[in-house]
Design a protein around this motif. Structure first.
Motif, PDB file in Angstrom:
ATOM      1  N   THR A  49       0.843  -1.198   0.000  1.00 46.82           N
ATOM      2  CA  THR A  49       0.000   0.000   0.000  1.00 46.82           C
ATOM      3  C   THR A  49       0.878   1.248   0.000  1.00 46.82           C
ATOM      4  O   THR A  49       0.545   2.233  -0.650  1.00 46.82           O
ATOM      5  N   ALA A  50       1.981   1.191   0.733  1.00 43.76           N
ATOM      6  CA  ALA A  50       2.855   2.365   0.857  1.00 43.76           C
ATOM      7  C   ALA A  50       3.873   2.459  -0.276  1.00 43.76           C
ATOM      8  O   ALA A  50       4.901   3.125  -0.143  1.00 43.76           O
ATOM      9  N   GLY A  91      -5.158  -0.889   3.794  1.00 45.56           N
ATOM     10  CA  GLY A  91      -4.618  -0.058   4.864  1.00 45.56           C
ATOM     11  C   GLY A  91      -3.108  -0.074   4.874  1.00 45.56           C
ATOM     12  O   GLY A  91      -2.478  -0.857   4.155  1.00 45.56           O
ATOM     13  N   PHE A  92      -2.547   0.788   5.681  1.00 48.76           N
ATOM     14  CA  PHE A  92      -1.090   0.812   5.880  1.00 48.76           C
ATOM     15  C   PHE A  92      -0.759  -0.140   7.030  1.00 48.76           C
ATOM     16  O   PHE A  92      -0.152  -1.177   6.853  1.00 48.76           O
ATOM     17  N   ALA A  93      -1.221   0.186   8.208  1.00 49.16           N
ATOM     18  CA  ALA A  93      -1.035  -0.704   9.361  1.00 49.16           C
ATOM     19  C   ALA A  93      -2.254  -1.627   9.477  1.00 49.16           C
ATOM     20  O   ALA A  93      -3.344  -1.260   9.061  1.00 49.16           O
ATOM     21  N   VAL A 153      -3.395  -0.777  14.742  1.00 50.19           N
ATOM     22  CA  VAL A 153      -3.995   0.546  14.941  1.00 50.19           C
ATOM     23  C   VAL A 153      -4.731   0.573  16.277  1.00 50.19           C
ATOM     24  O   VAL A 153      -4.602   1.505  17.069  1.00 50.19           O
ATOM     25  N   THR A 177      -2.262   0.526  19.182  1.00 47.50           N
ATOM     26  CA  THR A 177      -1.499   1.765  19.314  1.00 47.50           C
ATOM     27  C   THR A 177      -2.358   2.876  19.893  1.00 47.50           C
ATOM     28  O   THR A 177      -1.926   3.644  20.742  1.00 47.50           O
ATOM     29  N   THR A 178      -3.589   2.968  19.391  1.00 43.59           N
ATOM     30  CA  THR A 178      -4.409   4.128  19.736  1.00 43.59           C
ATOM     31  C   THR A 178      -5.334   3.873  20.921  1.00 43.59           C
ATOM     32  O   THR A 178      -5.900   4.809  21.474  1.00 43.59           O
ATOM     33  N   LEU A 199     -12.321   1.502  16.566  1.00 40.11           N
ATOM     34  CA  LEU A 199     -12.122   1.901  15.179  1.00 40.11           C
ATOM     35  C   LEU A 199     -13.459   2.310  14.567  1.00 40.11           C
ATOM     36  O   LEU A 199     -14.504   1.761  14.915  1.00 40.11           O
ATOM     37  N   PRO A 200     -13.436   3.287  13.651  1.00 45.77           N
ATOM     38  CA  PRO A 200     -14.692   3.696  13.009  1.00 45.77           C
ATOM     39  C   PRO A 200     -15.303   2.529  12.229  1.00 45.77           C
ATOM     40  O   PRO A 200     -14.590   1.611  11.808  1.00 45.77           O
ATOM     41  N   PHE A 233     -13.846   0.736   8.954  1.00 50.96           N
ATOM     42  CA  PHE A 233     -12.454   1.195   8.864  1.00 50.96           C
ATOM     43  C   PHE A 233     -11.638   0.302   7.934  1.00 50.96           C
ATOM     44  O   PHE A 233     -11.708  -0.910   8.015  1.00 50.96           O
ATOM     45  N   GLN A 234     -10.873   0.952   7.050  1.00 46.22           N
ATOM     46  CA  GLN A 234      -9.962   0.269   6.130  1.00 46.22           C
ATOM     47  C   GLN A 234     -10.644  -0.631   5.107  1.00 46.22           C
ATOM     48  O   GLN A 234     -10.005  -1.516   4.554  1.00 46.22           O
ATOM     49  N   PHE A 285     -14.814   2.669   2.781  1.00 47.41           N
ATOM     50  CA  PHE A 285     -14.267   3.694   3.678  1.00 47.41           C
ATOM     51  C   PHE A 285     -13.257   4.561   2.912  1.00 47.41           C
ATOM     52  O   PHE A 285     -13.249   5.791   3.014  1.00 47.41           O
ATOM     53  N   HIS A 341     -13.441   8.578   1.892  1.00 45.54           N
ATOM     54  CA  HIS A 341     -12.421   9.539   2.305  1.00 45.54           C
ATOM     55  C   HIS A 341     -11.618  10.091   1.128  1.00 45.54           C
ATOM     56  O   HIS A 341     -10.630  10.801   1.324  1.00 45.54           O
ATOM     57  N   LEU A 356      -9.804   8.459  -1.158  1.00 45.77           N
ATOM     58  CA  LEU A 356      -8.485   7.845  -1.336  1.00 45.77           C
ATOM     59  C   LEU A 356      -8.422   6.914  -2.537  1.00 45.77           C
ATOM     60  O   LEU A 356      -7.363   6.418  -2.871  1.00 45.77           O
TER      61      LEU A 356
END
Lengths: 277, 319
Positions: A204-205, A223-225, A230, A233-234, A238-239, A242-243, A247, A251, A253
């Motif tokens: 993805t990156a 997704g990235f992570a 996620v 970490t947070t 999650l919404p 998500f991902q 989604f 956004h 993307l």
């Protein structure tokens, strides 16, 4: 090795365990039991709810290219074990055995509605579609061939990211593939990136998010992570959704979500705007 | 002994002994005190060299993450008589995990960009532990284009555990922010020197790491995944991180042997945190040397060599 290998019961993977004789596959989305032959005929999309099952790279080629036009490239590139990572050689061999593929990406020249293209199609079944030296090299060669021949390149991604077993060399494939895309782009040639389930991490990156046009299959995870990382970490919920592709579209993307049966015609329609002559 | 790493403890004990002996020698010098000082000094240097030589990859990772290790802005302070920080990605925010700006590096005008960590909780909240958001990568790219426009060499100082894996980062497309930099840095018509000064954490590091010269400080590391992450996947537990660090071949020496980096910048004995000002001198010189070499090349040659450098990465057979 024939690309269009006849599917056997073994190809059904883990689903076969709870299905008598592998004739039936249960849809993980709606729970409907699907007749295997009908599922294959419907491009591995649930005939009941439209759920997109993962597709092997050879199946994908068959669903996209004009009959008999696909010619595989670089089939003889083989992974080595540059870090001496324990068990890696055996893992690659087992995945080759399991999938009938040499590596986690299938590349080649083909035609879509008579438009010549370079194709790179990742196969998640092979070590989670992870990108090591061979995957990076094959994709880079496909992009470079497209640049040299003045053609479009289309990459179907399906990957857990960079391949841990090749360490830093895997990370560098992100730079290598992206560099090849810089030259392809400078030559004003089209690159369409198609995200399929799942596309994450270093894929993805790098090339997957660099498409002139980015498409995705419905419901796929992008997704990235990873969602678990996620969340850890947070420490937050999650919404919803998500991902997912939906989604991502919401956004801004990606350009479009395209169902599998329309993929071929959509790609051709886009390419007719993006190629001169 | 605060912040001392396990393997540093005997060394620090010996240093304390040495300091004490020196103090006594100054108070009332004698042959005895002089001999003791000389003996302790010699033992200290031998032990320092031994430790340096025998550091395991995991121990180097710990040095790379040391809270006292000089960070990007520490180096800038030591090296640059002038630093004009420039802020923001011009879209959504300013990422304090990724400072950037014009600077005088030695005697050269450059654009310097890098990851910045914090030393305490307050600073780490501001710097997000050196994990940048998409805004950081986009600011970096904006300013690198500015450097290109005015013919300034770019110095990229990498020090991150990884790009930030959060909801907002995903929503604002952290993956694309990194990917975009990978592609665009390949086309920058000015010399780019990247130095991993601490942690080279995966895509978050590479996102400002496409360069004509990629250098590592002696105790820095560069890896596709953190040792803990690798251990969690392979051994199902983070406590196996030391084995994972060895398996990943992430140390400067290993990366050099794999042909991934162009050089190793030495650190003061025991690591950069033992003498930040000395470490800064080595970093300054290493970067200036690389810039001087790169500036001799015509831009098309520079770009072609940069492309070929990354093009060549990978090991496989063809049969």
């Amino acid at each position: 090795m024939p690309i269009f290998k006849k599917r056997t019961v073994d190809d059904l993977g883990e689903k076969k365990r709870d299905m008598p004789e592998g004739l039936w596959t249960k849809c993980p989305s709606c729970g409907e039991s699907l007749y295997e032959q009908a599922l294959v005929k419907n491009l591995r999309v649930c005939t009941h709810c439209g759920y997109h099952f993962t597709m092997s790279a050879p199946e994908r080629v068959a669903s996209l290219c004009d009959d008999g036009t696909f010619v595989e490239m670089d089939a003889t590139l083989n992974s080595v074990n540059p870090l001496g990572f324990k068990g890696y050689v055996e893992k690659v061999a087992a995945n080759q055995e399991k999938t009938g593929l040499g590596e986690a990406v299938l590349t080649g020249r083909g035609a879509i509605e008579s438009i010549p293209v370079l194709l790179a199609i990742m196969d998640f079944r092979f070590l989670g579609g992870s990108m090591g030296s061979v995957v990076g090299e094959k994709i880079t060669r496909a992009i470079e061939a497209a640049t040299a021949e003045g053609k479009a390149v289309i990459v179907f991604s399906s990957s857990g990211g960079a391949r841990m077993h090749e360490g830093i060399l895997s990370l560098m494939q992100m730079g290598k593939t992206s560099g090849a895309l810089a030259r392809h782009s400078e030559a004003r040639l089209p690159f369409i990136s198609v995200l399929t389930h799942p596309t994450t991490g270093g894929v993805t990156a790098s090339f997957a998010t660099l498409g002139d046009v980015i498409l995705a299959e419905p419901g796929c995870m992008i997704g990235f992570a990873g969602a678990r990382v996620v969340k850890e970490t947070t420490h937050a919920d999650l919404p919803k959704g998500f991902q997912t592709a939906e989604f991502m579209l919401q956004h801004g993307l990606l350009d479009r979500i395209v169902v599998r049966k329309d993929m071929r015609t959509t790609l051709a329609a886009l390419l007719r705007y993006m190629t001169r002559g | 002994m605060k912040n001392a790493l396990d393997f540093e403890v005997p060394l620090i004990k010996l240093r304390d002994e040495l300091d004490e002996a020196r103090r006594r020698h100054q108070l009332s010098p004698s042959n005895n005190t002089a001999t003791l000082v000389a003996e302790l000094e010699s033992r200290f240097h031998v032990m320092q060299q031994d430790i340096n030589r025998n550091l395991s990859p995991w121990e180097r990772v710990q040095i790379a993450r040391h809270v006292k290790r000089p960070f990007m802005l520490d180096y800038v302070k030591h090296i640059c008589p002038e630093f004009i920080e420039l802020h923001g990605d011009r879209h959504i925010g300013d990422d304090h995990a990724m400072p950037a700006g014009f600077a005088i590096w030695g005697d050269r005008k450059v654009l310097v960009v890098g990851h910045q960590k914090g030393r305490d909780t307050k600073e780490n909240l501001l710097r997000n532990f050196g994990s940048a958001h998409p805004e950081g990568y986009r600011k970096a790219m904006r300013l690198m284009r500015l450097a290109e426009k005015f013919g300034l060499p770019i110095v990229s100082l990498i020090d991150t555990p990884g790009a930030y894996p959060g909801v907002g980062a995903e929503e604002r497309n952290i993956a694309e922010a990194i990917a975009f930099n990978l592609r665009e840095m390949m086309t920058l018509r000015t010399p780019v020197v990247a130095v991993v000064i601490g942690e080279g954490g995966s895509g978050g590091a590479l996102g400002i790491g496409i360069a004509d010269r990629v250098l590592l400080l002696e105790n820095a590391y560069y890896s596709v995944i953190s040792p803990e992450g690798c251990a969690a996947i392979l051994w199902k537990h983070r406590q196996h991180a030391p084995e994972a660090a060895a398996a990943l071949k992430l140390s400067a020496q290993d990366l050099s042997q794999l042909g991934i980096i162009d050089g190793i910048i030495p650190e003061p004995a025991g690591g950069a945190h033992h003498s930040p000002s000395e470490a800064a001198i080595y970093l300054k010189e290493g970067v200036l040397k690389a810039i001087a070499e790169l500036e001799k090349l015509p831009i098309p040659t520079l770009l072609d060599q940069r492309y070929q450098k990354f093009r060549a990465y990978g090991q496989f057979t063809n049969s």
